[in-house]
Enzyme design. Structure first.
Site, short mmCIF file in Angstrom:
data_model
loop_
_atom_site.label_atom_id
_atom_site.label_comp_id
_atom_site.label_asym_id
_atom_site.label_seq_id
_atom_site.Cartn_x
_atom_site.Cartn_y
_atom_site.Cartn_z
N GLU A 145 -25.13 -20.93 -2.71
CA GLU A 145 -25.31 -22.40 -2.35
C GLU A 145 -24.56 -23.61 -3.32
O GLU A 145 -24.02 -24.41 -2.60
CB GLU A 145 -26.68 -22.92 -2.63
N HIS A 177 -40.56 -20.99 -1.60
CA HIS A 177 -40.32 -21.22 -0.27
C HIS A 177 -41.26 -22.17 0.33
O HIS A 177 -41.43 -22.33 1.53
CB HIS A 177 -40.54 -19.87 0.69
C1 LIG Z 1 -30.22 -18.93 -4.06
C2 LIG Z 1 -30.71 -18.22 -2.77
N1 LIG Z 1 -30.13 -18.19 -1.59
C3 LIG Z 1 -31.07 -17.60 -0.68
C4 LIG Z 1 -32.20 -17.03 -0.61
C5 LIG Z 1 -32.72 -16.56 0.58
N2 LIG Z 1 -32.65 -14.91 0.47
C6 LIG Z 1 -33.44 -14.04 0.22
S1 LIG Z 1 -33.05 -12.45 0.04
C7 LIG Z 1 -31.75 -13.04 0.89
C8 LIG Z 1 -30.68 -11.85 0.92
C9 LIG Z 1 -30.37 -10.77 -0.21
O1 LIG Z 1 -29.60 -9.80 0.03
P1 LIG Z 1 -29.13 -8.91 -1.03
O2 LIG Z 1 -28.94 -9.32 -2.36
O3 LIG Z 1 -28.07 -8.10 -0.77
O4 LIG Z 1 -30.68 -7.87 -1.24
P2 LIG Z 1 -31.23 -6.92 -0.07
O5 LIG Z 1 -31.96 -7.72 0.68
O6 LIG Z 1 -30.19 -6.29 0.93
O7 LIG Z 1 -31.91 -5.89 -0.97
C10 LIG Z 1 -31.44 -14.13 1.05
C11 LIG Z 1 -30.27 -14.92 1.71
C12 LIG Z 1 -32.50 -16.73 -1.97
N3 LIG Z 1 -33.60 -16.12 -2.24
N4 LIG Z 1 -31.80 -17.20 -2.90
#
Ligand SMILES: Cc1ncc(C[n+]2csc(CCOP(=O)(O)OP(=O)(O)O)c2C)c(N)n1
Lengths: 356, 349
Positions: free
Chosen positions: B82, B149
């Site tokens: 972000e 959220h």
């Molecule tokens: C700073 C931030 N931006 C956006 C989100 C929304 N979000 C939650 S989980 C996620 C994807 C996470 O991906 P990853 O770290 O690869 O973990 P995985 O779900 O694949 O285990 C996003 C974009 C968040 N939680 N925190």
């Protein structure tokens, strides 16, 4: 400094005892069966928020936590999960009923219904509840590791990270700080293909995450995240180095998220056949096969473990379903050390501002 | 033979961005999507940047179908960063682009606090010229989203000179205000209450022409003579319910002023209404201490004290993080019954 483990013979060289191998199987079953139950509860609308599954990557969380010093008196290693590491917390000693209550927002959940899923803390068993904002826990765990170093305690801090989380500034700042301080921090990047819908190729221009270790001056190692033995060995080595004062490690495991980001995600962005290909590499099935082929267990023993898990989970479900929802007024407690001052025209406040 | 770019251009609009064109009512989400689509068609320098907005179409499906039509140069999928993509939006704006930044949830705007408050907000003032950026995304509670959220982070930015803040409560306003925000030369934070996105009661048929709702102007949502409720976002609708109940049960006639834009604040409209009704209640979903109600009350105090027949009151969320469990979240959020009780108190003062 990056090394890649040859996973082909990892099992036959294992130092794990037969009992330990069975215990790992127990936790793999526990993770999978508990998530299956949560899916059922989700479909019954009993899970209040979203449901984030680790189907296909259970070996990583379970085997890495199993490589740590696990205690129940706040003297062992400390971990911070990412959203898909319930299995690791179960290994650390979290109870299935805790997760059920968290997901169902019950009043006697570890966060009294204020928070959800794996977002809870147990210092005795050595885990710290995360927030949703990705990357923050890497900074927090850098501080945990730094404390162990400052106090000269032979303890290790381990944080799991998704591939997506590695892109945050917080991840970089936290890990770099730990690396510079030679603090006993292990970060495991679970490269599971996707962050929500974003493929790894759009998360990093580098082919892998382990390459970054060198940039931090940290130790790096990569292995097959669906291989219990490889993960356990890799984390054991990193923990030994950390306890030895050799500083931080950035470990990468290659695995796959077979479900969507959460249950509502239909995975339309996944190319045809990809999920099926990974189904064939299921870590639990693979572990079973290895145990049987190498004589570490009989089918009867494995069946007995799975059956025991099923019974335990059923008991936990009954307990959690019988748990009450929180009393509304409890929302007011402990905002900051009990200093909440009720205000007029909010619940808990006198209606007349002159008498508030 | 047509190039790929050309054939993309002639492709039909997807069904879900043609509602207004074909005279059908839209939800707030559809209204915002149409505004975004129309502004992208109108001006090539408008592009969208954020997480999962491409193939996936965004966590709330706001940009569903956009990638096919506008291509990856205008729908830029980002890593989870972000601070990175908000700062990058500033760079793009310096170079003549008009970026629309999608926060997957507005809660994560906290990660971009640095580029937003220090860099972006001060840029024009420091002589670097206009900085047309819109940062938009879902806010608000009541959906059992838990503490990360469900937030209403307006106050973290309300205190920052150099930013504009918009928080619509209807489909028409959402569309008109977003168009105005994209065309505005200043950075605008655009808050969309996720509970209003698909609310059926907000469905309305919008004017077919290219209408814009100017920033900085409040809207008289309901005319009344006894009490003014100053509010915005989700709480406009809770206030309406309260006003109807008060009308029916007490004969109290409530006026509702929907701020629509928090920065700049339409102080004139507030003062005008207060002078008419002499009693005022400020209602917001954000938490109380340091909330916008304090600022509004003080402005009324400074400019219209003599017209007040009762103290200014406020109904807000509790001073706590947003809890997850339904009984706790309902206890936390302002309820219609609180608004009714506060209005009765004011009326009888
Ligand atoms: C700073 C931030 N931006 C956006 C989100 C929304 N979000 C939650 S989980 C996620 C994807 C996470 O991906 P990853 O770290 O690869 O973990 P995985 O779900 O694949 O285990 C996003 C974009 C968040 N939680 N925190």
């Amino acid at each position: 400094m990056a090394a890649t483990t040859d996973t082909a013979d990892a099992a036959s060289q294992t130092s794990l005892t037969r009992d330990q191998l069975h215990e790992i199987y127990y936790y793999l079953q526990l993770t999978r069966q508990l998530e299956n139950l949560l899916t059922t509860l989700y479909r019954q609308n009993k899970v209040i928020g979203g449901l984030y599954r680790s189907l296909g990557q259970e070996a990583t969380a379970v085997a890495s936590a199993y490589a740590l010093q696990r205690r129940t008196d706040a003297t062992g290693d400390v971990v911070a999960p990412a959203i898909r590491d319930m299995g690791g917390l179960l290994v650390m000693g979290a109870r299935p009923v805790d997760f059920l209550r968290q997901y169902m927002a019950k009043g006697d959940s570890p966060t009294w219904g204020r928070e959800q899923n794996v977002h809870f803390t147990d210092y005795d068993r050595g885990f710290i509840g995360l927030i949703s904002h990705l990357g923050v826990m890497i900074e927090v765990m850098a501080g945990v590791a730094l404390t162990f170093k400052l106090r000269g305690e032979p303890r290790v801090a381990l944080a799991w990270s998704g591939d997506g989380m590695t892109s945050t500034g917080a991840f970089h700042e936290g890990f770099n700080l730990a690396a510079v301080q030679r603090a006993p921090l292990i970060v495991i990047v679970e490269n599971n293909g996707y962050a929500y819908s974003t493929p790894v190729s759009r998360q990093t221009a580098a082919g892998s995450f382990v390459e970054r270790a060198a940039g931090y001056g940290a130790f790096g190692e990569q292995c097959d995240g669906n291989d219990v033995f490889a993960v356990h060995d890799m984390v054991s080595r990193a923990a030994a180095r950390a306890r030895n004062g050799e500083g931080a490690s950035l470990l990468e495991v290659i695995t796959y998220r077979r479900k969507g980001h959460a249950e509502h995600d239909a995975q339309a962005y996944v190319p045809a056949g990809e999920i099926e290909a990974w189904e064939a590499k299921d870590p639990v099935v693979r572990y079973e096969r290895t145990l049987l082929e190498q004589g570490h267990a009989t089918q009867e023993e494995l069946d007995a473990i799975a059956a025991r898990v099923a019974t335990e989970i059923e008991t936990a479900r009954e307990e959690a379903e019988a748990s009450p929802m929180p009393e509304p007024e409890t929302a007011l407690a402990e905002v900051t050390g009990g200093t909440f001052v009720p205000q007029p025209w909010t619940r808990g406040g006198a209606p007349d501002p002159r008498r508030a | 033979m047509a190039t790929i770019e050309q054939s993309m251009k002639v492709r039909e609009k997807p069904e879900h961005v043609r509602n207004t064109e074909e005279g059908r009512p839209v939800t707030m989400l559809e209204a915002i999507r149409e505004a975004l689509w129309e502004e992208m068609e109108r001006d090539d320098s408008v592009f969208v940047i954020g997480e999962d907005i491409g193939v996936y179409g965004g966590a709330f499906k706001m940009t569903d179908g956009f990638l096919d039509h506008f291509g990856p140069k205008r729908i830029v999928d980002t890593p989870i960063s972000e601070a990175g993509f908000t700062g990058a939006a500033a760079g793009a704006a310096h170079m003549g682009m008009r970026p629309v930044v999608e926060m997957q949830f507005m809660d994560f705007v906290s990660c971009a606090y640095e580029p937003l408050t220090n860099y972006i907000a001060t840029s024009r003032w420091r002589g670097s010229g206009p900085l047309p950026i819109v940062i938009r995304g879902p806010v608000g509670g009541g959906v059992r989203g838990g503490p990360f959220h469900s937030q209403n982070p307006e106050m973290a930015f309300f205190h920052t000179p150099g930013l504009k803040i918009v928080y619509p409560s209807t489909a028409a306003d959402a569309k008109g205000l977003l168009k105005a925000a994209i065309r505005d030369d200043d950075p605008v934070l655009f808050f969309e209450h996720k509970k209003l996105y698909r609310a059926p009661f907000l469905r309305e048929t919008l004017p077919a022409d290219d209408f814009v709702v100017p920033l900085g102007k409040a809207r008289l949502d309901r005319e009344g003579s006894d009490i003014t409720i100053v509010t915005y976002g989700m709480m406009v609708h809770e206030s309406r319910k309260a006003a109807e109940q008060l009308e029916n049960e007490d004969g109290i006639n409530v006026e509702i002023l929907d701020l629509r834009t928090l920065l700049p604040l339409d102080e004139a409209a507030i003062i005008e209404s207060v002078k008419k009704t002499n009693r005022v209640l400020v209602v917001h979903e954000d938490t109380r201490t340091g909330g916008i109600a304090g600022e509004i009350s003080m402005r009324i105090n400074e400019k219209a004290f003599e017209w007040l027949d009762a103290p200014i009151l406020r109904v807000t969320s509790l001073d706590s993080p947003v809890p997850y469990s339904p009984p706790l979240e309902d206890y936390f959020l302002p309820q219609v019954s609180d608004i009714v009780a506060a209005c009765r108190y004011l009326a009888n003062y």
